[in-house]
Design an enzyme around this catalytic site. Structure first.
Site, mmCIF file in Angstrom:
data_model
loop_
_atom_site.group_PDB
_atom_site.id
_atom_site.type_symbol
_atom_site.label_atom_id
_atom_site.label_comp_id
_atom_site.label_asym_id
_atom_site.label_seq_id
_atom_site.Cartn_x
_atom_site.Cartn_y
_atom_site.Cartn_z
ATOM 1 N NE ARG A 187 -14.654 -0.631 -0.241
ATOM 2 C CZ ARG A 187 -13.541 -0.021 0.167
ATOM 3 N NH1 ARG A 187 -12.411 -0.246 -0.436
ATOM 4 N NH2 ARG A 187 -13.599 0.825 1.152
ATOM 5 N NE ARG A 226 -10.680 1.834 -6.708
ATOM 6 C CZ ARG A 226 -9.937 2.498 -5.837
ATOM 7 N NH1 ARG A 226 -9.207 3.502 -6.226
ATOM 8 N NH2 ARG A 226 -9.932 2.134 -4.582
ATOM 9 N NE ARG A 261 -16.333 5.347 -9.324
ATOM 10 C CZ ARG A 261 -16.266 6.672 -9.181
ATOM 11 N NH1 ARG A 261 -16.989 7.470 -9.939
ATOM 12 N NH2 ARG A 261 -15.465 7.179 -8.277
ATOM 13 C CG ASP A 286 -18.434 4.969 1.063
ATOM 14 O OD1 ASP A 286 -17.611 4.250 0.497
ATOM 15 O OD2 ASP A 286 -18.182 5.599 2.112
ATOM 16 C CE1 TYR A 334 -11.987 7.314 6.453
ATOM 17 C CE2 TYR A 334 -13.772 6.015 7.376
ATOM 18 C CZ TYR A 334 -12.599 6.091 6.646
ATOM 19 O OH TYR A 334 -12.046 4.959 6.113
HETATM 20 O O1 CP3 Z 1 -18.987 -3.982 -2.940
HETATM 21 C C1 CP3 Z 1 -19.140 -3.420 -1.830
HETATM 22 O O2 CP3 Z 1 -18.512 -3.760 -0.818
HETATM 23 C C2 CP3 Z 1 -20.251 -2.373 -1.709
HETATM 24 C C3 CP3 Z 1 -19.920 -1.027 -1.657
HETATM 25 C C4 CP3 Z 1 -19.080 -0.375 -0.566
HETATM 26 C C5 CP3 Z 1 -18.257 0.755 -0.850
HETATM 27 N N1 CP3 Z 1 -17.768 1.237 0.335
HETATM 28 C C6 CP3 Z 1 -18.056 1.325 -2.193
HETATM 29 C C7 CP3 Z 1 -16.805 2.071 -2.432
HETATM 30 C C8 CP3 Z 1 -18.995 -0.599 0.813
HETATM 31 C C9 CP3 Z 1 -19.621 -1.707 1.638
HETATM 32 C C10 CP3 Z 1 -18.164 0.425 1.370
HETATM 33 C C11 CP3 Z 1 -17.891 0.561 2.815
HETATM 34 C C12 CP3 Z 1 -16.841 1.469 3.277
HETATM 35 N N2 CP3 Z 1 -16.497 2.702 2.793
HETATM 36 C C13 CP3 Z 1 -16.050 1.216 4.429
HETATM 37 C C14 CP3 Z 1 -16.160 0.001 5.306
HETATM 38 C C15 CP3 Z 1 -15.498 -1.175 4.679
HETATM 39 C C16 CP3 Z 1 -14.007 -1.178 4.808
HETATM 40 O O3 CP3 Z 1 -13.347 -1.163 3.770
HETATM 41 O O4 CP3 Z 1 -13.539 -1.257 5.929
HETATM 42 C C17 CP3 Z 1 -15.182 2.313 4.594
HETATM 43 C C18 CP3 Z 1 -14.126 2.465 5.662
HETATM 44 C C19 CP3 Z 1 -15.490 3.244 3.551
HETATM 45 C C20 CP3 Z 1 -14.881 4.587 3.308
HETATM 46 C C21 CP3 Z 1 -14.254 4.600 1.957
HETATM 47 N N3 CP3 Z 1 -14.941 4.835 0.788
HETATM 48 C C22 CP3 Z 1 -12.923 4.249 1.614
HETATM 49 C C23 CP3 Z 1 -11.839 3.910 2.602
HETATM 50 C C24 CP3 Z 1 -12.832 4.289 0.205
HETATM 51 C C25 CP3 Z 1 -11.645 3.887 -0.652
HETATM 52 C C26 CP3 Z 1 -10.855 4.978 -1.209
HETATM 53 C C27 CP3 Z 1 -10.128 4.523 -2.473
HETATM 54 O O5 CP3 Z 1 -10.413 5.112 -3.516
HETATM 55 O O6 CP3 Z 1 -9.361 3.554 -2.387
HETATM 56 C C28 CP3 Z 1 -14.097 4.675 -0.293
HETATM 57 C C29 CP3 Z 1 -14.476 4.797 -1.724
HETATM 58 C C30 CP3 Z 1 -15.197 3.607 -2.251
HETATM 59 N N4 CP3 Z 1 -16.360 3.139 -1.693
HETATM 60 C C31 CP3 Z 1 -14.879 2.835 -3.396
HETATM 61 C C32 CP3 Z 1 -15.899 1.881 -3.529
HETATM 62 C C33 CP3 Z 1 -16.083 0.869 -4.625
HETATM 63 C C34 CP3 Z 1 -13.667 3.022 -4.334
HETATM 64 C C35 CP3 Z 1 -13.599 4.293 -5.057
HETATM 65 C C36 CP3 Z 1 -14.317 4.490 -6.367
HETATM 66 O O7 CP3 Z 1 -14.757 3.563 -7.102
HETATM 67 O O8 CP3 Z 1 -14.440 5.690 -6.666
#
Ligand code: CP3
Length: 358
Positions: free
Chosen positions: A28, A32, A41, A77, A152
């Protein structure tokens, strides 16, 4: 299409080869915590941003430029493939993936058709193609592992207790196995397409597999994750197998076919080396909370992580889980610099001790 990688430290380390210093990237790293991310974004769902290849490529590059990390990870994602085939899943800001009609019975399998990456997720492949032209470090592709994606789909969203997932797994194992088989096919198709488009390494995120016992993991999950690594083995692309709370699973993960295992912060790298019997490279494992505590603690704890990596056959510095949104990017930059400055001595000592053991 293959990438003209100039800095291949992450690739070498993942393959267990000696590196002149310790490579570093952060899970990540885009997102944010970066003001430049918040500035570009789009409003609304992250999925709309992911569908815009120019913007996604820019977001992927932001942390590489700011931190000088040794790898980029595609801005996408883990739920993108199931979203793209129309299963019915969204990502809600501040919450995570949400499924209005969760997976319940045999009929729901029909909602999981095969992925045609060139059509269904062409935007991800377009993002990758833009990136490989610009990057001098490896681009990491990724997929969600079948268990974590299934959690999920079944829970309908993020969960603490995984009651519905465990319930389906234990009360209807036949359906569970069919679901896992479908999700492993999706992951394979997605990863194959990302590699074909130019990703030079991949990570399989089984973030929540650590909630299972080793014996249940062995029967219900490992065969499907392992099938992904074996299907991709012929591509000759290094891979990382990651999960949280996996101390009890690390020995199995070391035999999954991945070249490296991601280690979270609840187990030391020394212990991880012992549990994986030195069979794989390691990636990890600074507690992301240290970045929030402040500069001095983050640096002191990073030094401890570096020191505990000394025995690993190949080693990539990372956090134990993703960057937390309130992290100060300046502290992450200091950590990346520290790893590069002090990693050389650590890796020199590692090759000495491996020579000594031969
Ligand atoms: O920089 C990176 O790591 C690349 C992008 C990336 C994202 N999600 C972007 C994202 C990666 C590798 C993921 C993987 C992901 N997504 C996982 C596995 C990694 C982990 O954390 O264990 C999981 C479980 C998800 C599912 C998911 N998507 C979650 C739990 C969330 C967070 C919700 C929140 O808002 O806190 C997301 C949304 C998400 N995916 C964000 C990002 C940057 C944040 C929300 C946004 O910017 O709108």
């Amino acid at each position: 299409m293959s990438q003209k990688v100039i800095n291949d430290l992450v690739i070498k380390a993942a393959q267990g080869k000696p590196t002149p210093t310790v490579p570093v990237w952060f899970m990540r790293q885009a997102g944010r915590s970066l003001p430049e991310y918040r500035a570009v974004r789009k409003r609304g769902s992250i999925l709309d941003t992911i569908k815009d290849p120019r913007l996604s490529a820019e977001i992927t590059l932001q942390p590489v430029q700011r931190y000088g990390v040794d790898a980029a990870i595609v801005y996408s994602d883990i739920i993108v493939p199931v979203f793209a085939i129309g299963f019915g899943i969204e990502v809600v800001e501040g919450k995570g993936p949400v499924v209005p009609q969760p997976f319940r019975n045999d009929g729901d399998l029909a909602r999981l058709r095969n992925l045609e990456p060139e059509i269904d997720t062409s935007y991800v492949l377009e993002t990758i193609k833009i990136l490989v032209e610009e990057l001098q470090v490896p681009l990491i592709g990724f997929a969600g592992a079948p268990f974590t994606v299934a959690s999920y789909l079944i829970e309908g969203g993020p969960s603490r207790s995984y009651i519905k997932t465990k319930s389906l797994m234990r009360s209807n194992p036949a359906l569970w196995h069919k679901l896992m088989e479908r999700l492993s096919r999706l992951a394979i198709a997605s990863l194959e397409s990302q590699i074909a488009a130019g990703a030079s390494m991949y990570q399989l995120f089984d973030s929540w597999a650590g909630i299972l016992s080793p014996s249940e993991y062995r029967v219900m999950v490992a065969p499907y994750s392992n099938a992904i690594f074996s299907a991709l083995a012929e591509k000759n692309v290094p891979s990382v197998h990651f999960g949280v709370g996996t101390a009890g699973l690390l020995d199995q993960m070391a035999h999954s076919g991945a070249s490296a295992v991601g280690v979270d912060d609840r187990v030391s790298l020394e212990e991880a080396h012992r549990l994986t019997q030195g069979k794989v490279a390691l990636q990890g494992n600074l507690d992301p909370v240290n970045i929030l505590i402040g500069h001095d603690i983050a640096i002191a704890e990073s030094k401890k992580v570096l020191a505990s990596s000394a025995k690993s056959v190949g080693y990539i510095f990372n956090l134990g889980h993703g960057v937390l949104p309130d992290s100060d990017p300046r502290i992450l930059k200091s950590v990346a610099d520290l790893v590069h400055d002090q990693g050389a001595a650590i890796r020199a000592a590692a090759s000495q001790s491996q020579l000594g053991e031969q």
